[in-house]
Write a protein that holds these residues in place. Structure first.
Motif, PDB file in Angstrom:
ATOM      1  N   GLU A  88       0.827  -1.202   0.000  1.00 23.02           N
ATOM      2  CA  GLU A  88       0.000   0.000   0.000  1.00 23.02           C
ATOM      3  C   GLU A  88       0.866   1.259   0.000  1.00 23.02           C
ATOM      4  O   GLU A  88       0.551   2.240  -0.689  1.00 23.02           O
ATOM      5  N   GLN A 114       2.153   1.655  -3.489  1.00 20.85           N
ATOM      6  CA  GLN A 114       1.098   2.080  -4.403  1.00 20.85           C
ATOM      7  C   GLN A 114       0.779   3.558  -4.220  1.00 20.85           C
ATOM      8  O   GLN A 114       0.554   4.284  -5.194  1.00 20.85           O
ATOM      9  N   GLY A 158      -8.459  -6.569  -5.752  1.00 29.10           N
ATOM     10  CA  GLY A 158      -7.232  -5.815  -6.028  1.00 29.10           C
ATOM     11  C   GLY A 158      -6.868  -5.824  -7.492  1.00 29.10           C
ATOM     12  O   GLY A 158      -6.409  -4.814  -8.040  1.00 29.10           O
ATOM     13  N   LYS A 159      -7.063  -6.955  -8.142  1.00 31.62           N
ATOM     14  CA  LYS A 159      -6.761  -7.043  -9.571  1.00 31.62           C
ATOM     15  C   LYS A 159      -7.682  -6.139 -10.379  1.00 31.62           C
ATOM     16  O   LYS A 159      -7.262  -5.500 -11.357  1.00 31.62           O
ATOM     17  N   SER A 172      -9.277  -3.345  -9.227  1.00 30.67           N
ATOM     18  CA  SER A 172      -9.138  -1.927  -8.902  1.00 30.67           C
ATOM     19  C   SER A 172      -7.772  -1.363  -9.269  1.00 30.67           C
ATOM     20  O   SER A 172      -7.667  -0.221  -9.721  1.00 30.67           O
ATOM     21  N   ARG A 173      -6.708  -2.167  -9.088  1.00 25.72           N
ATOM     22  CA  ARG A 173      -5.346  -1.656  -9.281  1.00 25.72           C
ATOM     23  C   ARG A 173      -4.575  -2.370 -10.372  1.00 25.72           C
ATOM     24  O   ARG A 173      -3.476  -1.938 -10.735  1.00 25.72           O
ATOM     25  N   ALA A 193      -2.292  -5.906  -4.675  1.00 22.62           N
ATOM     26  CA  ALA A 193      -3.112  -4.795  -4.186  1.00 22.62           C
ATOM     27  C   ALA A 193      -4.380  -5.289  -3.497  1.00 22.62           C
ATOM     28  O   ALA A 193      -5.026  -4.519  -2.766  1.00 22.62           O
ATOM     29  N   GLY A 194      -4.754  -6.550  -3.712  1.00 21.36           N
ATOM     30  CA  GLY A 194      -5.947  -7.099  -3.078  1.00 21.36           C
ATOM     31  C   GLY A 194      -5.687  -7.770  -1.745  1.00 21.36           C
ATOM     32  O   GLY A 194      -6.630  -8.258  -1.112  1.00 21.36           O
ATOM     33  N   LYS A 248      -4.956  -6.458   1.116  1.00 23.51           N
ATOM     34  CA  LYS A 248      -5.632  -5.776   2.221  1.00 23.51           C
ATOM     35  C   LYS A 248      -7.106  -6.171   2.278  1.00 23.51           C
ATOM     36  O   LYS A 248      -7.681  -6.331   3.371  1.00 23.51           O
ATOM     37  N   TYR A 249      -7.728  -6.348   1.103  1.00 26.69           N
ATOM     38  CA  TYR A 249      -9.125  -6.800   1.084  1.00 26.69           C
ATOM     39  C   TYR A 249      -9.237  -8.239   1.578  1.00 26.69           C
ATOM     40  O   TYR A 249     -10.157  -8.584   2.341  1.00 26.69           O
TER      41      TYR A 249
END
Length: 652
Positions: free
Chosen positions: A429, A432, A624-625, A627-628, A633-634, A636-637
């Protein structure tokens, strides 16, 4: 040794005589495969049609042999397992059916290998035959995405006074940044340099073989402009404006495909497994043994399907992925230090100081490459498991999972996952956000640099003024460029080194545009203005893409919450109640099936918990895939959904 061929290429060359009869066979029938010839050219596959077909035929033959072996092995397994012995003749088929029933081993042993051999051979042949077309279509999509940036590059060089041939040569030489568009420009250049064709002829033939309709129209229009003596700069300016609209159109098509993909994903991998689990649970209560099928769905079906979905989404978003193409120019390296003992001693002290700074502050080290933190976090996760086991809180065994499914899962799986992955998610994060800051502020920094340069300041002084107006991330990088320029008097090299450090596609592309255009014209303020506008357009497209994809992110998260809620309701108010009734009632209780007392309740409870955890992990990664554009990046979700799952199962 330099120039030595790889082993597989050497093997093909040494066995080339085996292909000669096949090549001659297909060469006599080459007219039938004219479309394949065009697709090979469009896909830039350096092989003739007859050679490609000969290799495809050999591959199909090898696949057929493999299919025959697989069929023979399957026949042996059917015979060993007793399946063949249970077969009988087909009713209503007369003597043929009786013959098949009496000789079922022989018939199956012949038919099955032949059928699999034919299926494998035909599948391999057609897969190879249509492979060039698929590659050409993929190149066309990449050209469509990279076309606006390439047109901006050509327009900036045109404003610097370069003619169109020099522009195409510079574009072709920058394949690292402009990808497939540069390869198409290289085709024009190579036809002139190596085949002796004039520019008009090379441009015309390139427009005919390129797989991209956009680039084909561009080459054709450019040819008309050059033949008529029109202004190439004005033409490129118009094309640049049209390219922006085309980029928006390409992005809209991509978002439509993602929307369809998201709907299919939720239907097949969220609603589908939920429906299957409920159905198998009901069947288990009514007496059918379905726990093995439930475990197959939880531990194989959902993970396998989710990984496949991530791969498909990766292919859909490949042209839009924000990855940096690292410059490999020698000029991007710092100049060698003078051969002086004092300078060498200073450089050694600086190197040691930099090393100590990195070791004493590992945050920057992990932020630059978040995966490095796994070297520390994974051993810590293993230590955490060892401490939990040593303390007697959990036993690493299947019986522990069945006796206390939630506690064993939390201690042996969830806690280690959090210890190992939370640091990775944090540094991912941070990285990013750093890249987002660079992309957000980059256009305004370029505009400030252009304004300061327009006032008559030296480029390095103008860059220092621009760095004073930037935030911490960009200011530090720009000051380094200024210092390197002051020390080495090499703005080009300093900018290329910044392009390498930026690790963003827009940063790398824009800085290389500034370098090339400034070298061609020396009019840095105009070049910076064009570069700033290009970076601003790229940022706007990315913002629009993020806004559109945010709705799919919310839909994915809600789909998981619905999955978890329905599974909890079914488990709490149906399955648990049915099992409780079966345990309280005796075996002779009238009206109750015996299966209520024999059902593997612990196995089903464990499967329900693990299915929710598996869905939490993969839905988070998918989010994450989407959105970013990055699976990491996923994280955290995924971790948040894991925590929600544990809390829900622990409280309810």
């Amino acid at each position: 040794m330099q120039g030595e061929l790889p082993d597989w290429r050497r093997a093909i060359r040494e066995t080339a005589w085996l292909y000669e009869p096949l090549r001659e066979f297909f060469a006599e029938r080459s007219a039938r495969h004219q479309g394949l010839r065009e697709q090979l050219n469009a896909a830039r596959m350096p092989v003739t049609v007859e050679t490609y077909l000969a290799r495809s035929a050999v591959l199909a033959a090898v696949a057929g042999v493999g299919g025959a072996i697989a069929g023979a092995a399957l026949t042996w397994w059917l015979a060993a397992s007793g399946t063949l012995a249970s077969l009988s003749g087909v009713p209503g088929t007369g003597g043929l059916g009786r013959f098949v029933g009496a000789n079922r081993g022989l018939v199956v042993g012949v038919v099955l290998p032949v059928a699999l051999a034919a299926a494998f051979a035909v599948g391999a042949w057609y897969a190879r035959y249509y492979l060039p077309g698929r590659r050409a279509a993929g190149r066309a999509r990449k050209i469509g995405v990279g076309y606006p940036a390439a047109i901006t590059f050509m327009y900036a060089l045109s404003r610097g006074g370069l003619d169109i041939v020099e522009i195409l040569e510079r574009l072709a030489a920058d394949e690292e940044t402009y990808g497939e568009v540069a390869r198409e420009a290289g085709l024009v250049v190579n036809q002139m340099d190596y085949l002796g064709k004039d520019f008009m002829q090379a441009l015309r033939e390139s427009s005919e073989v390129t797989p991209s309709p956009i680039l084909s129209d561009f080459f054709s229009d450019l040819l008309s402009i050059v033949e008529s003596g029109g202004s190439v700069e004005s033409f490129l300016q118009d094309q640049r404006e049209d390219a922006v609209q085309e980029a928006r159109s390409v992005q809209a098509e991509y978002l439509e495909r993602v929307e369809l993909f998201a709907e299919v994903y939720v239907t097949l991998l969220v609603a589908g497994p939920l429906f299957a689990l409920i159905l198998l649970m009901v069947m288990g209560i009514t007496g059918t043994s379905t726990l093995s099928q439930v475990n197959a769905i939880v531990y194989l079906g959902i993970p396998g399907g989710s990984v496949l979905a991530l791969l498909v989404l990766d292919q859909l978003g490949a042209p839009f992925r924000q990855t940096a193409r690292q410059p490999s120019d020698a000029v991007g390296r710092r100049p060698e230090r003078p051969d002086d003992e004092a300078v060498a001693a200073y450089a050694e002290r600086k190197r040691r100081g930099e090393l100590w700074r990195r070791l004493s502050n590992p945050r920057q080290l992990f932020t630059d490459e978040p995966l490095r933190v796994l070297v520390v976090s994974v051993p810590l996760a293993l230590v955490a498991v060892g401490l939990l086991v040593a303390a007697g809180l959990v036993s690493p065994s299947l019986s522990a999972f069945r006796a206390a499914p939630l506690a064993a899962t939390v201690f042996l799986l969830v806690v280690p996952a959090f210890v190992a992955l939370v640091p990775l998610a944090v540094f991912q994060e941070l990285r990013q956000r750093r890249l987002d800051t660079i992309r957000r502020r980059f256009p305004s920094v370029l505009s400030s640099w252009a304004s300061a340069n327009r006032m008559g300041l030296r480029p390095s002084d103008a860059l220092q003024i621009a760095s004073d107006r930037a935030d911490n991330v960009l200011a530090r990088e720009l000051r380094q460029v200024h210092n390197e320029t002051e020390w080495f008097d090499d703005l080009r090299g300093a900018l290329l080194r910044l392009a390498r450090r930026s690790r963003t596609r827009v940063g790398t592309r824009t800085l290389r545009l500034v370098v090339e255009a400034d070298e061609a014209s020396g009019n840095l303020d105009e070049t910076l203005s064009v570069a700033a506008e290009d970076a601003r357009m790229d940022r706007e497209l990315e913002r629009a893409r993020s806004r559109e994809l945010s709705s799919y992110v919310v839909a994915a998260l809600i789909s998981f919450l619905v999955y978890l809620a329905i599974l909890m309701l079914i488990n709490e108010f149906y399955f648990e109640q049915a099992v409780a009734i079966g345990q309280q009632a005796g075996a002779d209780t009238a009206g109750l099936p015996l299966s209520l007392q024999s059902i593997d309740a612990a196995g089903f409870r464990l499967a329900f918990i693990h299915s929710s955890l598996v869905q939490a992990v993969f839905i988070g990664l998918m989010t994450g895939k989407l959105s970013r554009g990055r699976v990491l990046a996923g994280l955290k979700y995924s971790l948040a959904l894991l925590a929600v799952t544990v809390v829900v199962f622990g409280v309810v």
